[in-house]
Design a protein around this motif. Structure first.
Motif, PDB file in Angstrom:
ATOM      1  N   VAL A   1       2.548  -1.421   7.307  1.00 29.53           N
ATOM      2  CA  VAL A   1       2.355  -0.173   6.572  1.00 29.53           C
ATOM      3  C   VAL A   1       2.234  -0.474   5.092  1.00 29.53           C
ATOM      4  N   ALA A   2       1.160   0.011   4.465  1.00 31.25           N
ATOM      5  CA  ALA A   2       0.939  -0.177   3.034  1.00 31.25           C
ATOM      6  C   ALA A   2       1.415   1.059   2.279  1.00 31.25           C
ATOM      7  N   ILE A   3       2.128   0.837   1.175  1.00 33.07           N
ATOM      8  CA  ILE A   3       2.627   1.933   0.342  1.00 33.07           C
ATOM      9  C   ILE A   3       2.250   1.678  -1.105  1.00 33.07           C
ATOM     10  N   ILE A   4       2.266   2.722  -1.923  1.00 29.93           N
ATOM     11  CA  ILE A   4       2.050   2.574  -3.360  1.00 29.93           C
ATOM     12  C   ILE A   4       3.385   2.228  -3.983  1.00 29.93           C
TER      13      ILE A   4
ATOM     14  N   ARG B   1      -3.342  -5.427  -5.974  1.00 30.04           N
ATOM     15  CA  ARG B   1      -3.487  -4.677  -7.222  1.00 30.04           C
ATOM     16  C   ARG B   1      -4.897  -4.128  -7.266  1.00 30.04           C
ATOM     17  N   GLY B   2      -5.011  -2.835  -7.523  1.00 27.88           N
ATOM     18  CA  GLY B   2      -6.306  -2.187  -7.606  1.00 27.88           C
ATOM     19  C   GLY B   2      -6.497  -1.550  -8.962  1.00 27.88           C
TER      20      GLY B   2
ATOM     21  N   SER C   1      -4.766   0.781 -19.021  1.00 29.62           N
ATOM     22  CA  SER C   1      -5.793   1.179 -18.067  1.00 29.62           C
ATOM     23  C   SER C   1      -5.133   1.609 -16.759  1.00 29.62           C
ATOM     24  N   SER C   2      -5.860   2.362 -15.972  1.00 31.06           N
ATOM     25  CA  SER C   2      -5.333   2.821 -14.691  1.00 31.06           C
ATOM     26  C   SER C   2      -5.224   1.654 -13.715  1.00 31.06           C
ATOM     27  N   PHE C   3      -4.189   1.688 -12.897  1.00 30.74           N
ATOM     28  CA  PHE C   3      -4.034   0.683 -11.854  1.00 30.74           C
ATOM     29  C   PHE C   3      -3.154   1.239 -10.754  1.00 30.74           C
ATOM     30  N   VAL C   4      -3.166   0.563  -9.621  1.00 32.35           N
ATOM     31  CA  VAL C   4      -2.278   0.885  -8.528  1.00 32.35           C
ATOM     32  C   VAL C   4      -1.809  -0.426  -7.911  1.00 32.35           C
ATOM     33  N   LEU C   5      -0.518  -0.522  -7.647  1.00 29.72           N
ATOM     34  CA  LEU C   5       0.070  -1.699  -7.012  1.00 29.72           C
ATOM     35  C   LEU C   5       0.480  -1.297  -5.602  1.00 29.72           C
ATOM     36  N   ILE C   6      -0.156  -1.931  -4.612  1.00 27.16           N
ATOM     37  CA  ILE C   6       0.067  -1.612  -3.204  1.00 27.16           C
ATOM     38  C   ILE C   6       0.862  -2.742  -2.579  1.00 27.16           C
ATOM     39  N   GLY C   7       1.866  -2.383  -1.811  1.00 32.70           N
ATOM     40  CA  GLY C   7       2.692  -3.384  -1.160  1.00 32.70           C
ATOM     41  C   GLY C   7       3.062  -2.984   0.249  1.00 32.70           C
ATOM     42  N   CYS C   8       3.790  -3.846   0.902  1.00 31.46           N
ATOM     43  CA  CYS C   8       4.289  -3.597   2.248  1.00 31.46           C
ATOM     44  C   CYS C   8       5.481  -2.642   2.155  1.00 31.46           C
TER      45      CYS C   8
ATOM     46  N   MET D   1      -6.893   4.182  -1.462  1.00 33.18           N
ATOM     47  CA  MET D   1      -5.647   4.025  -0.761  1.00 33.18           C
ATOM     48  C   MET D   1      -5.855   4.171   0.746  1.00 33.18           C
ATOM     49  N   GLN D   2      -6.764   5.088   1.123  1.00 32.99           N
ATOM     50  CA  GLN D   2      -7.048   5.267   2.544  1.00 32.99           C
ATOM     51  C   GLN D   2      -7.554   3.964   3.155  1.00 32.99           C
ATOM     52  N   TRP D   3      -8.423   3.258   2.435  1.00 36.32           N
ATOM     53  CA  TRP D   3      -8.958   1.986   2.933  1.00 36.32           C
ATOM     54  C   TRP D   3      -7.826   0.981   3.132  1.00 36.32           C
ATOM     55  N   ALA D   4      -6.955   0.862   2.134  1.00 36.17           N
ATOM     56  CA  ALA D   4      -5.849  -0.101   2.219  1.00 36.17           C
ATOM     57  C   ALA D   4      -4.921   0.244   3.380  1.00 36.17           C
ATOM     58  N   ARG D   5      -4.631   1.525   3.565  1.00 37.29           N
ATOM     59  CA  ARG D   5      -3.748   1.919   4.673  1.00 37.29           C
ATOM     60  C   ARG D   5      -4.406   1.671   6.024  1.00 37.29           C
ATOM     61  N   SER D   6      -5.716   1.900   6.121  1.00 41.28           N
ATOM     62  CA  SER D   6      -6.381   1.669   7.408  1.00 41.28           C
ATOM     63  C   SER D   6      -6.443   0.180   7.737  1.00 41.28           C
ATOM     64  N   VAL D   7      -6.681  -0.678   6.737  1.00 41.23           N
ATOM     65  CA  VAL D   7      -6.683  -2.128   6.973  1.00 41.23           C
ATOM     66  C   VAL D   7      -5.279  -2.601   7.337  1.00 41.23           C
ATOM     67  N   ALA D   8      -4.272  -2.068   6.660  1.00 40.67           N
ATOM     68  CA  ALA D   8      -2.888  -2.428   6.979  1.00 40.67           C
ATOM     69  C   ALA D   8      -2.540  -1.992   8.401  1.00 40.67           C
ATOM     70  N   HIS D   9      -3.001  -0.812   8.793  1.00 39.94           N
ATOM     71  CA  HIS D   9      -2.737  -0.308  10.140  1.00 39.94           C
ATOM     72  C   HIS D   9      -3.352  -1.237  11.179  1.00 39.94           C
ATOM     73  N   GLU D  10      -4.568  -1.720  10.928  1.00 43.17           N
ATOM     74  CA  GLU D  10      -5.222  -2.663  11.845  1.00 43.17           C
ATOM     75  C   GLU D  10      -4.453  -3.975  11.931  1.00 43.17           C
ATOM     76  N   ASN D  11      -3.814  -4.375  10.831  1.00 42.03           N
ATOM     77  CA  ASN D  11      -3.062  -5.633  10.791  1.00 42.03           C
ATOM     78  C   ASN D  11      -1.582  -5.441  11.094  1.00 42.03           C
ATOM     79  N   GLU D  12      -1.210  -4.283  11.585  1.00 45.21           N
ATOM     80  CA  GLU D  12       0.125  -3.980  12.095  1.00 45.21           C
ATOM     81  C   GLU D  12       1.231  -3.991  11.045  1.00 45.21           C
TER      82      GLU D  12
END
Length: 188
Positions: free
Chosen positions: A14-17, A67-68, A30-37, A1-12
């Protein structure tokens, strides 16, 4: 999640779960995470009789989604882009966004320590920004964290009750007069 938030921050933006499932193995899931704006979805009113007329919601139904899921056999995650399009302008500044300004546990500890040392909120904010250049915390969040700390010390007592206990505990000479046996009228 840290990676996704840092890439989102660079692209202006905010990424949330948006959704996650960490109950791996239960009923074949199975485990998953859905990340969006942060602007994805629609505003849901908490009270049915309350209608927002003069305030716009931050949410505008942004379709951006990632989706991760964990990689089998190795540590790490595989991230798949579901939709890479935003239906809104990207933020020029991320200061003031609720998710980017959230305080970490370490930052909260710094605020508590500096509050105990009677440091002014503006100096606390400067210290946090020196430790982390990408910090988007505002002065309002510093005030809120200080208030939460002070109310945690006080417990369920009101400020006046807490003051009276401290006066008794530290053996100050004091005198007070009550009005209707409930309200403090005078305090000396």
């Amino acid at each position: 999640m840290q990676w996704a938030r840092s890439v989102a921050h660079e692209n202006e933006f905010v990424a949330i779960i948006m959704m996650s499932n960490t109950h791996a193995g239960s009923r074949g899931r199975s485990s998953f995470v859905l990340i969006g704006c942060e602007m994805s979805g629609q505003y849901k009113c908490r009270k049915k009789e309350f209608v927002r007329r003069d305030i716009e919601s931050r949410k505008c139904g942004c379709p951006f989604k990632l989706r991760g899921k964990p990689v089998h056999g190795r540590e790490g995650w595989m991230v798949k882009l579901i939709c890479g399009i935003h239906n809104h302008e990207l933020a020029k500044f991320l200061v003031g966004h609720p998710y980017t300004g959230q305080l970490t546990k370490d930052e909260k500890n710094i605020i508590v320590d500096m509050t105990k040392s009677m440091v002014k909120p503006r100096n606390i904010l400067l210290t946090l920004k020196e430790h982390n250049v990408n910090n988007c915390t505002t002065i309002k969040q510093i005030y809120n964290a200080r208030s939460a700390y002070r109310s945690s010390i006080r417990g369920s007592d009101t400020e006046m009750q807490h003051l009276m206990k401290l006066l008794e505990r530290d053996q100050y000479i004091h005198w007070h007069r009550l009005k209707d046996e409930v309200v403090v009228h005078d305090l000396f």
